[in-house]
Motif scaffolding. Structure first.
Motif, PDB file in Angstrom:
ATOM      1  N   ALA A 249      14.641 -45.057 -55.767  1.00  0.00           N
ATOM      2  CA  ALA A 249      16.569 -46.023 -56.302  1.00  0.00           C
ATOM      3  C   ALA A 249      15.909 -46.345 -57.370  1.00  0.00           C
ATOM      4  CB  ALA A 249      17.003 -45.944 -54.997  1.00  0.00           C
ATOM      5  N   LEU A 266      23.565 -43.323 -57.644  1.00  0.00           N
ATOM      6  CA  LEU A 266      22.331 -43.514 -57.418  1.00  0.00           C
ATOM      7  C   LEU A 266      21.466 -43.164 -55.935  1.00  0.00           C
ATOM      8  CD1 LEU A 266      19.396 -44.711 -58.064  1.00  0.00           C
ATOM      9  CD2 LEU A 266      20.818 -47.089 -57.411  1.00  0.00           C
ATOM     10  N   ALA A 270      19.031 -40.813 -54.262  1.00  0.00           N
ATOM     11  CA  ALA A 270      17.808 -41.287 -53.504  1.00  0.00           C
ATOM     12  C   ALA A 270      18.198 -40.851 -51.504  1.00  0.00           C
ATOM     13  CB  ALA A 270      17.956 -43.246 -53.158  1.00  0.00           C
TER      14      ALA A 270
END
Length: 344
Positions: A249, A266, A270
């Motif tokens: 991330a 995000l 991730a």
């Protein structure tokens, strides 16, 4: 001499393991002279080496200046590999070790257990005898190190912080020691310094000054990182898998500074839930996702201003600031100087 006894392993879910036992001396002539205490030069010496093994292609670079040896090694593997290593040096050297990809284990630093560095981790080590193990990730193993001769390191640590002074005391007694009892995570500033060394554009005297400055900068940043209070035992992020997702991330954010993802985007990229991303990011990196993004934008802006690459307005637009005024306010708050004064 550095001896590599290589054990090449297939993925864990396969029952058979292919093992190759060989001993290979990977030291270059310059590194032998350095470890023997016979390399004395005021100029920068540089060497590159490319090796081919059945399991990997290896590219390495080394720089020597004064009592410093700087080394970068990149292993491109065609299967998962484990390498046992041992280094014997007639003279004492102190190693600032940065593990960029893969895993490094050293066995002679702590009596009670092996000392392990995972991806994006670092520490400072000394031991009269060094041995350990390197393990690749699926596609590679990448390491960076700065090695100081004894006199050079003791000279630098004399006016350093308490942590480096205590470390130096153990070195003088020839006792194995690590600067930090736990592994340290690579900061953005340290990563930028490593990249700057590898991509150094200078030659001659300027290159010497640049390498000396950057190696000292890395030592200072490492000493500062070690002096910070480590996160308490039993933190929220417990598994290596979660830590790897958080590092992904952070790297993803770094690559998308101009058009950053939302927190939910995000988290999806991730492969981690949003709550764990927010709490874990703060725990591992000491700042929030938004705080990290803001800091990286401003650090990049400062670098571009110092290098006269673009105007403040162009930088603000490229990095996604809503206005030049917004950018200038954030810049001055962080660096206590207006963007227009950086080039002055």
């Amino acid at each position: 001499m550095t001896r590599w006894v290589s054990s090449v392993n297939k993925p864990e879910n396969e029952s058979s393991v292919l093992t190759m036992s060989t001993e290979t001396d990977l030291l270059t002539p310059l590194s032998r002279q350095f470890f023997d205490g016979k390399l004395s030069t005021d100029d920068v010496l540089e060497t590159t080496q490319t090796l081919q093994f059945p399991f990997a292609d290896v590219h390495s670079r080394e720089w020597y200046v004064g009592g410093l040896r700087v080394g970068y090694s990149d292993w491109r593997v065609n299967q998962r590999v484990q390498l046992d290593w041992a280094m014997e040096s007639p003279t004492d050297v102190i190693t600032l070790y940065i593990n960029l990809q893969g895993k490094t284990t050293t066995r002679r630093i702590l009596k009670e257990r092996a000392f392990e560095l995972g991806p994006h981790q670092h520490n400072l080590f000394y031991s009269p005898v060094n041995e350990g193990m390197l393990q690749s990730e699926n596609d590679g193993l990448t390491t960076f190190m700065i090695q100081f001769s004894l006199d050079t390191f003791l000279g630098l640590s004399r006016e350093a912080n308490d942590g480096l002074k205590r470390f130096a005391d153990q070195v003088v007694l020839q006792k194995p020691v690590a600067l930090s009892p736990t592994t340290l995570y690579l900061t953005t500033g340290m990563r930028q310094a490593v990249t700057a060394i590898i991509q150094c554009p200078y030659e001659g005297g300027l290159k010497k000054l640049f390498l000396q400055a950057k190696t000292l900068e890395l030592l200072v940043m490492q000493a500062e990182a070690a002096s910070q209070t480590p996160p308490p035992a039993g933190g929220y992020i417990k598994t290596a898998s979660d830590k790897e997702r958080l590092w992904f991330a952070r790297d993803y954010l770094t690559r998308h500074l101009a058009s950053p993802p939302s927190l939910s985007q995000l988290a999806r990229e991730a492969g981690i839930n949003e709550y764990k991303l927010k709490r874990g990011f703060k725990e591992v990196f000491g700042t929030s996702v938004f705080g990290y993004l803001s800091d990286q934008r401003l650090e990049l802006a400062k670098t571009e201003l110092l290098e006269n690459k673009r105007t403040a307005g162009e930088i603000a637009f490229t990095l996604g600031y809503s206005s030049l005024q917004h950018f200038s306010t954030a810049f001055k708050k962080k660096f206590r100087v207006a963007p227009s004064k950086v080039r002055a």
